[in-house]
Design an enzyme around this catalytic site. Structure first.
Site, short mmCIF file in Angstrom:
data_model
loop_
_atom_site.label_atom_id
_atom_site.label_comp_id
_atom_site.label_asym_id
_atom_site.label_seq_id
_atom_site.Cartn_x
_atom_site.Cartn_y
_atom_site.Cartn_z
CB SER A 1 7.67 11.44 -4.10
OG SER A 1 6.44 10.76 -3.96
CE LYS B 1 6.71 8.31 -0.77
NZ LYS B 1 6.96 9.50 -1.52
#
Length: 170
Positions: free
Chosen positions: A45, A86
């Protein structure tokens, strides 16, 4: 009269070793709680910035001096004992909306080059999300292969959930 440690050199050695071990454990605890810790990247990701299997050091010190900033790569728990890694996109008080593959902050197109693809699924950000004063909106750099704030199971990240900022990759 000799004191006990002079009579028993093994006692003196045991006390010295015990003090060293206690000090080392105390320092390790302080460092991992308040300075830095290690974590691993799992999944794709955050590609191309971070890859599956990368090891990173997460530092906590900078967030004692200032609040997290846009584009910081942060670590936070997902609730199942695994950490998410993230990038911060939206800051407290802002409205984040994803439309036509692009990110808008307070109605203005976000100028960034971490996600180099159009976002196919805006998720819950399609109609706009206004962040509370302690919330952040995060995305993975590999936008179309990331479970992030666009999904209800992640949602907005509270300031108290941020464990630290990714600092060194090795």
């Amino acid at each position: 009269m000799q004191n006990e440690t002079q009579k028993h050199p093994l006692l003196k050695m045991f006390l010295s070793i015990s003090i060293c071990i206690f000090t080392a454990l105390l320092l390790a605890l302080i460092i991992t709680q308040y300075v830095a810790r290690h974590t691993s990247v799992e999944g794709s990701s955050m590609e191309p910035s971070l890859s599956d299997g990368d090891q990173i050091i997460v530092e906590n010190i900078s967030y004692y001096r200032h609040e997290p900033e846009r584009f910081d790569v942060i670590v936070f728990p997902n609730g199942e004992g695994v950490n998410y890694i993230k990038r911060i996109i939206g800051l407290p008080g802002e409205t984040v909306r994803i439309a036509d593959g692009y990110i808008y902050i307070n109605g203005e197109l976000l100028n960034e080059n971490y996600g180099n693809e159009l976002i196919e699924e805006p998720g819950i950000a399609s109609s706009g999300i206004t962040l509370a004063e302690d919330e952040y909106f995060v995305l993975g750099d590999n936008r179309n292969a990331s479970v992030d704030s666009r999904r209800t199971e992640v949602g907005n990240i509270h300031r108290t959930d941020i464990q630290g900022k990714a600092w060194i990759r090795f």
